[in-house]
Design a protein around this motif. Structure first.
Motif, PDB file in Angstrom:
ATOM      1  N   UNK A 252       0.830  -1.203   0.000  1.00  0.00           N
ATOM      2  CA  UNK A 252       0.000   0.000   0.000  1.00  0.00           C
ATOM      3  C   UNK A 252       0.864   1.253   0.000  1.00  0.00           C
ATOM      4  N   UNK A 253       1.915   1.253   0.772  1.00  0.00           N
ATOM      5  CA  UNK A 253       2.834   2.388   0.812  1.00  0.00           C
ATOM      6  C   UNK A 253       3.500   2.596  -0.546  1.00  0.00           C
ATOM      7  N   UNK A 254       3.930   1.510  -1.159  1.00  0.00           N
ATOM      8  CA  UNK A 254       4.565   1.597  -2.479  1.00  0.00           C
ATOM      9  C   UNK A 254       3.589   2.117  -3.531  1.00  0.00           C
ATOM     10  N   UNK A 255       2.367   1.606  -3.506  1.00  0.00           N
ATOM     11  CA  UNK A 255       1.360   2.057  -4.472  1.00  0.00           C
ATOM     12  C   UNK A 255       1.029   3.536  -4.270  1.00  0.00           C
ATOM     13  N   UNK A 256       0.921   3.948  -3.023  1.00  0.00           N
ATOM     14  CA  UNK A 256       0.633   5.351  -2.731  1.00  0.00           C
ATOM     15  C   UNK A 256       1.756   6.255  -3.211  1.00  0.00           C
ATOM     16  N   UNK A 257       2.993   5.807  -3.028  1.00  0.00           N
ATOM     17  CA  UNK A 257       4.133   6.585  -3.513  1.00  0.00           C
ATOM     18  C   UNK A 257       4.131   6.663  -5.034  1.00  0.00           C
ATOM     19  N   UNK A 258       3.792   5.556  -5.688  1.00  0.00           N
ATOM     20  CA  UNK A 258       3.707   5.547  -7.153  1.00  0.00           C
ATOM     21  C   UNK A 258       2.640   6.528  -7.641  1.00  0.00           C
TER      22      UNK A 258
ATOM     23  N   UNK B 212       1.433   9.158  -6.002  1.00  0.00           N
ATOM     24  CA  UNK B 212       1.877  10.525  -5.724  1.00  0.00           C
ATOM     25  C   UNK B 212       2.900  10.976  -6.764  1.00  0.00           C
ATOM     26  N   UNK B 213       3.810  10.086  -7.149  1.00  0.00           N
ATOM     27  CA  UNK B 213       4.791  10.407  -8.181  1.00  0.00           C
ATOM     28  C   UNK B 213       4.149  10.667  -9.525  1.00  0.00           C
ATOM     29  N   UNK B 214       3.156   9.887  -9.866  1.00  0.00           N
ATOM     30  CA  UNK B 214       2.447  10.057 -11.125  1.00  0.00           C
ATOM     31  C   UNK B 214       1.687  11.382 -11.144  1.00  0.00           C
ATOM     32  N   UNK B 215       1.059  11.702 -10.033  1.00  0.00           N
ATOM     33  CA  UNK B 215       0.331  12.969  -9.941  1.00  0.00           C
ATOM     34  C   UNK B 215       1.301  14.140 -10.016  1.00  0.00           C
TER      35      UNK B 215
ATOM     36  N   UNK C 143      -5.208   3.888  -8.188  1.00  0.00           N
ATOM     37  CA  UNK C 143      -6.219   4.182  -7.171  1.00  0.00           C
ATOM     38  C   UNK C 143      -7.025   2.928  -6.826  1.00  0.00           C
ATOM     39  N   UNK C 144      -7.353   2.132  -7.824  1.00  0.00           N
ATOM     40  CA  UNK C 144      -8.084   0.890  -7.601  1.00  0.00           C
ATOM     41  C   UNK C 144      -7.247  -0.113  -6.804  1.00  0.00           C
ATOM     42  N   UNK C 145      -5.967  -0.232  -7.148  1.00  0.00           N
ATOM     43  CA  UNK C 145      -5.085  -1.136  -6.415  1.00  0.00           C
ATOM     44  C   UNK C 145      -4.926  -0.687  -4.966  1.00  0.00           C
ATOM     45  N   UNK C 146      -4.872   0.619  -4.742  1.00  0.00           N
ATOM     46  CA  UNK C 146      -4.771   1.154  -3.383  1.00  0.00           C
ATOM     47  C   UNK C 146      -6.029   0.812  -2.595  1.00  0.00           C
TER      48      UNK C 146
END
Length: 133
Positions: free
Chosen positions: A37-43, A45-48, A75-78
């Protein structure tokens, strides 16, 4: 990883002696989901952030559709990871209280095979099938 044999429930409302390894296993699985979840959130945030630094128009930029799709996919994966972490947290609480491995619908034990496949399961296969889950 499969849960230790037994649900940790002794039949009288108290957890059996195998509760600690079960809680440790569930905690390990939840911690793995939290890292994901942390990795996906960072991804995300980086994309945004990358999208904000470039003036793009999703509708007219050929890459815009791809970026919007990637944002939606992340967002769905998160959302899925958050739900799984919550389910595992609830399973940890059930293991600690001695209710792990019991169907919340009928009160019967959840099969070991089902718990091995879905350690966060709250319903036996019969009740889950009835509910369409």
């Amino acid at each position: 990883m499969t849960p230790p044999h037994g649900s940790g429930h002794s039949g009288d409302g108290r957890a059996g002696p195998d509760r600690a390894p079960l809680v440790a296993l569930l905690t390990e699985q939840r911690d793995g989901v939290l890292v994901q979840l942390s990795d996906l959130s960072a991804d995300l945030a980086g994309l945004i952030a990358a999208g904000e630094s470039v003036a793009t128009d999703d509708e007219h930029d050929p890459e815009g559709t791809t970026i919007a799709f990637e944002r939606a996919q992340l967002a769905s994966l998160i959302e899925t990871a958050q739900a799984r972490a919550a389910e595992l947290g609830e399973a940890i609480a059930r293991a600690a209280s001695g209710d792990y491995g019991l169907c919340q619908s009928c009160g019967q034990p959840i099969g070991a095979e089902r718990l091995a496949a879905r350690p966060e399961a709250t319903a036996c296969i019969t009740c889950a099938t009835r509910r369409g889950r």
